[in-house]
Design an enzyme around this catalytic site. Structure first.
Site, PDB file in Angstrom:
ATOM      1  N   ASP A 156      72.619  80.537  29.024  1.00 19.87           N
ATOM      2  CA  ASP A 156      71.710  79.662  28.298  1.00 19.87           C
ATOM      3  C   ASP A 156      70.824  78.951  29.324  1.00 19.87           C
ATOM      4  O   ASP A 156      71.112  78.994  30.540  1.00 19.87           O
ATOM      5  CB  ASP A 156      72.534  78.656  27.480  1.00 19.87           C
ATOM      6  CG  ASP A 156      71.672  77.710  26.675  1.00 19.87           C
ATOM      7  OD1 ASP A 156      70.682  78.170  26.083  1.00 19.87           O
ATOM      8  OD2 ASP A 156      71.982  76.497  26.644  1.00 19.87           O
ATOM      9  N   ASP A 189      68.470  75.517  28.671  1.00 21.58           N
ATOM     10  CA  ASP A 189      68.447  74.053  28.589  1.00 21.58           C
ATOM     11  C   ASP A 189      69.874  73.517  28.576  1.00 21.58           C
ATOM     12  O   ASP A 189      70.689  73.888  27.737  1.00 21.58           O
ATOM     13  CB  ASP A 189      67.701  73.617  27.334  1.00 21.58           C
ATOM     14  CG  ASP A 189      67.293  72.157  27.384  1.00 21.58           C
ATOM     15  OD1 ASP A 189      67.545  71.503  28.413  1.00 21.58           O
ATOM     16  OD2 ASP A 189      66.731  71.656  26.398  1.00 21.58           O
TER      17      ASP A 189
END
Length: 310
Positions: free
Chosen positions: A57, A59
């Site tokens: 991922d 953020d």
């Protein structure tokens, strides 16, 4: 109230303007959070380090806004040195891979655009599987989503499209949502790039894709199909791009309800980092657990000194 299908995941999250307040847990605390003994924890960390494919991922794992997180550069250097395969996965359908590559370049990381995969790309691929010869879409979203759909052979249509596709955007309004409602009522299939109900901004939170899709679901009584995390569909697409078996791949994220759940559903070992939105309190809200919990991605690369950006 948007309750149908949308996940309200950030309503109580603090907005960080600095990384100096990031928590750092001791080994014994990480073992307790992971529900593992120190020996079990050590073995699981070694198992992650031995994997060949890494789905990450962005953020909360790589950056917060315009701030690079601790340990990231060391992790990227380790991936490159060890010749690991890796891909960055984001539920955000607005940016293109090239734009994401440029963002990381501004943060001091040189990563080619082929290492990025967005929910827009996953959505385009899914729709291509539904309509191999191409079709038509009414899109409520940003150019990154429209571009991905064009590349997959789809044309834009505001009259009688095969699909109504909802993604992220700052220009959503009542007129666009009303048009989407009426198109879905007339037979267009409702597609959401991801189920995220809201997302963080500098001033708090803002409604995201899942909130707008839920409004359309509520108004029409029709259910949407979501292509982004935690759907195992997006994970399978990313894994295929890596070319690794699921047993030799891991998913790294900061959210239990998207990243870790996606890895769990796809049977890809999920690694939770505490550099994002999860904390010891909200960790216990879920019945499932990650494979292992780390402070940040740098710990996968082994011991090192991390500089914290202010």
């Amino acid at each position: 109230m948007f309750a149908l299908g949308a996940k309200n995941t950030t309503a109580n999250l603090p907005m960080r303007k600095s990384l100096s307040d990031l928590p750092h847990f001791s080994l014994s605390e990480l073992c307790a959070l992971s529900d593992l003994s120190e020996d079990e924890y050590s073995e699981r960390l070694k198992a992650i380090q031995a994997k060949q494919g890494f789905i990450c991922d962005m953020d909360g794992v790589i950056y917060h806004g315009s701030l690079l997180l601790p340990g990231v550069k060391r992790f990227i250097d380790w991936l490159t040195k060890e010749k690991k395969k890796f891909i960055f996965l984001t539920n955000n359908s607005a940016p293109t891979p090239k734009e994401l590559s440029r963002k990381l370049n501004r943060l001091g990381l040189s990563i080619p655009e082929e290492h990025f995969y967005t929910s827009a790309l996953a959505t385009a691929r899914f729709l291509k599987s539904q309509k191999p010869q191409g079709g038509t879409c009414y899109v409520v979203g940003e150019p990154g989503l429209t571009y991905a759909l064009y590349e997959a052979g789809f044309e834009m249509n505001e009259v009688d499209p095969h699909f109504v596709v909802i993604g992220e955007g700052n220009s959503h309004n009542f007129e666009k949502i009303t048009k989407a409602v009426n198109l879905v009522n007339r037979g267009s299939r409702l597609i959401g790039t991801n189920p995220d109900a809201n997302g963080p901004t500098e001033n708090g939170i803002a409604p995201a894709t899942g909130a707008f899709v839920s409004a359309i679901e509520c108004a029409t009584g029709k259910k949407a199909f979501y292509c982004g995390k935690p759907s195992a569909l997006m994970m399978r697409y990313a894994q295929e791009l890596l070319g690794t078996h699921k047993a030799d791949t891991c998913m790294i994220g900061d959210r239990m309800d998207t990243d870790i759940l996606a890895g769990t559903w796809a049977q890809i070992d999920p690694v939770l980092v505490m550099s994002g939105v999860t904390n010891p309190t909200n960790l216990t809200e879920h019945a499932y657990r990650p494979f292992i919990i780390l402070n940040n991605v740098g710990e996968i690369a082994g011991p090192g000194t991390d500089e914290v950006a202010e």
